[in-house]
Design a protein around this motif. Structure first.
Motif, PDB file in Angstrom:
ATOM      1  N   VAL A 287      46.535  39.235  34.868  1.00 12.79           N
ATOM      2  CA  VAL A 287      45.189  38.690  35.056  1.00 12.79           C
ATOM      3  C   VAL A 287      45.276  37.263  35.583  1.00 12.79           C
ATOM      4  O   VAL A 287      44.499  36.855  36.455  1.00 12.79           O
ATOM      5  CB  VAL A 287      44.392  38.735  33.740  1.00 12.79           C
ATOM      6  N   SER A 333      38.888  46.042  35.417  1.00  8.86           N
ATOM      7  CA  SER A 333      40.024  45.992  36.332  1.00  8.86           C
ATOM      8  C   SER A 333      39.780  46.875  37.552  1.00  8.86           C
ATOM      9  O   SER A 333      40.116  46.509  38.681  1.00  8.86           O
ATOM     10  CB  SER A 333      41.297  46.430  35.592  1.00  8.86           C
ATOM     11  N   THR A 358      37.369  38.361  36.383  1.00  8.12           N
ATOM     12  CA  THR A 358      38.707  38.105  35.834  1.00  8.12           C
ATOM     13  C   THR A 358      38.639  37.354  34.514  1.00  8.12           C
ATOM     14  O   THR A 358      39.458  37.591  33.612  1.00  8.12           O
ATOM     15  CB  THR A 358      39.571  37.317  36.844  1.00  8.12           C
ATOM     16  N   LEU A 361      37.761  39.879  31.910  1.00  6.76           N
ATOM     17  CA  LEU A 361      38.902  40.747  31.673  1.00  6.76           C
ATOM     18  C   LEU A 361      39.925  40.044  30.791  1.00  6.76           C
ATOM     19  O   LEU A 361      40.477  40.645  29.853  1.00  6.76           O
ATOM     20  CB  LEU A 361      39.537  41.146  33.008  1.00  6.76           C
ATOM     21  N   HIS A 362      40.180  38.776  31.063  1.00  7.92           N
ATOM     22  CA  HIS A 362      41.118  37.993  30.257  1.00  7.92           C
ATOM     23  C   HIS A 362      40.641  37.916  28.815  1.00  7.92           C
ATOM     24  O   HIS A 362      41.435  38.079  27.863  1.00  7.92           O
ATOM     25  CB  HIS A 362      41.265  36.594  30.844  1.00  7.92           C
TER      26      HIS A 362
END
Length: 511
Positions: A287, A333, A358, A361-362
């Motif tokens: 990531v 993703s 992102t 997602l992290h």
């Protein structure tokens, strides 16, 4: 299906006519391009095979002429010319495929099947209607699990009706499609074949009107209440994502709580969590690389190679997260993967939205300490140990699926370098092969296609397990010889069940 073969080589015409007839095709032949044009002007064909070098009118010019006149029939060129320029000339003339002489008959048949599938409403090799199942790659036919002993014409008639299951076929259409032009059968021949086919289906358990008659019009497949096949039908071996509880109203009672996990299943969940803890940092690093690429995009300095690498990272990450059952993170993703596809031109204005994706997602990955409880596989009760070979370039996925399948009682071998495929295949000698679609150097699709031309491995069951769930990729997999296609993520129990179902079907078909 009806094929026209145009070639000035008498021996080749005779051999191919015999070979294609065995495959249940009706074959017309012509010895030069002019005769070929006369046939095409008179009859309808599902496929035309043209030799390139012929007297009077060569194959390339006949192909050009057909395309200029609006003919869309698939065209396959045969030639002894293997140069790039010769192939380019064939493509530019409008050909759909190009086979070089001398050719492998099995490869030619596979190419013909692929062209015919692409040109029909239902392009898949596995055709179903209720409890009827037809494998057009192998010519096998079953009803309710019972094998049907069909003649070539009966099989071809059934396949034609399954290919276009919403159509009423007149006797004339059936005659034109299933008999060569020089056969001259009468309409009574069609009635006779339909009657015999009905009798065989009824003997296997089908209703008497499975093939129904529209008086004065023809024959059709009767709609079956609750049939699993929609139009066009999906292959029976593809896992389709189920509707969520937000898609449909809740009209059923609340489900009962799941049964407690067995000791073996608890051990599996513990092992899966340990594997996640080992690889969580690696996922976060990926990531971070994606965030770095997004930062370069914001500064208008994201190179094409860097964009392609970011796409590859997002693709790998999608598969990994799905394997661990982190569905929300996997969807994020996948969204990033789609947004940064190498074929897309990215502008700096898109960086803000990608940065938010992102970041989310992290956050999801870093906050996942314990994996959500998923279906853990049960140990297999089958007496014989089944050997499974898994080929995937994602080492995290391989480690996870190794434990999943091993817990289910399988003997598992994994390979993350497809360039070592053949050596590992010979050493392992698996009962089932699991392939990823997209891998570096050589894809799973290419491996499967080459496998099907190898006499030693032609019948090895091949199952694709991929993050790509789109119909186009599934169709490509079946066109190169896949037996099954499963979309990631999939639970260990689902995968174990599908492998055993595939092996049961293999045993059934092998008698």
């Amino acid at each position: 299906m009806r094929i026209l073969l145009v070639d000035d080589d008498d021996a080749l015409r005779e051999v191919l006519t015999q070979r294609l007839s065995v495959e249940n095709y009706a074959i017309d032949t012509a010895k030069d391009g002019q005769q070929g044009w006369e046939h095409i002007s008179t009859y309808d064909y599902d496929l035309v095979i043209l030799d390139v070098v012929m007297p009077q009118l060569d194959g390339v010019n006949l192909c050009k002429h057909l395309r200029s006149q609006g003919h869309t029939v698939p065209i396959l060129l045969l030639t002894s010319q293997d140069s790039h320029d010769a192939k380019l000339t064939g493509w530019e003339a409008g050909a759909d495929d190009y086979v070089v002489k001398p050719f492998n008959e099995a490869e030619l048949i596979a190419r013909i099947r692929a062209l015919l599938r692409r040109s029909h409403t239902n392009p898949l090799p596995i055709l179903t209607w209720g409890e009827l199942w037809l494998n057009t790659n192998t010519g096998d036919s079953l009803y309710g699990g019972r094998e049907l002993s069909l003649t070539a014409k009966e099989y071809a008639l059934l396949e034609m009706m399954l290919r276009d299951s919403q159509h009423v076929f007149s006797s004339e259409e059936i005659l034109d499609s299933l008999w060569a032009s020089e056969a001259f059968p009468a309409e009574a021949t069609v009635r006779s074949h339909v009657r015999r086919l009905r009798n065989k289906l009824t003997a296997a358990g089908a209703p008497p009107d499975f093939i129904a008659t529209a008086h004065g019009h023809g024959y059709y497949l009767k709609a079956i209440a609750g049939a699993a096949v929609a139009y066009p039908p999906s292959p029976p071996d593809i896992i389709v994502p189920q509707a969520t509880d937000t898609d449909i109203p809740n009209t059923t009672p609340s489900p009962q709580p799941p049964a407690p996990l067995t000791e073996q299943q608890r051990q599996y969940q513990t092992l899966l969590n340990q594997t996640w803890q080992q690889h969580q940092a690696n996922c976060l690093a990926k990531v971070g690389q994606l965030q770095s690429a997004v930062g370069d995009l914001a500064q208008n300095r994201l190179a094409a190679t860097a964009q392609a690498e970011a796409y590859r990272l997002a693709h790998t990450l999608s598969g990994t997260l799905g394997t661990f059952g982190l569905h929300q993170a996997m969807q994020l993703s996948r969204q990033i993967e789609q947004e940064i596809h190498p074929d897309l031109y990215l502008e700096s204005s898109q960086a803000q939205a990608l940065s938010q994706l992102t970041t989310n997602l992290h956050r999801l990955i870093s906050s996942t300490i314990t994996l959500p409880l998923d279906d853990a596989p049960n140990a297999s009760n089958h007496d014989q140990t089944v050997r499974i070979m898994v080929v995937d370039d994602d080492p995290i996925f391989l480690q996870t699926i190794f434990h999943q399948l091993q817990t289910s009682g399988f003997d598992v071998s994994t390979l993350d370098d497809p360039q070592q495929f053949w050596q590992t295949l010979e050493t392992t000698s698996p009962d089932v092969l699991l392939l990823d679609v997209q891998m570096p150097q050589i894809s799973g699709l290419e491996l499967c296609e080459k496998l099907r031309t190898n006499p030693s491995w032609q019948k090895l069951p091949v199952m694709f397990l991929s993050i790509f769930g789109d119909a186009q990729t599934q169709h490509r997999a079946f066109s190169v010889g896949a037996d099954d296609y499963l979309a990631k993520p999939i639970t260990g129990q689902q995968l174990s069940n599908r492998i055993h179902q595939r092996l049961q079907r293999v045993r059934l078909l092998s008698g």
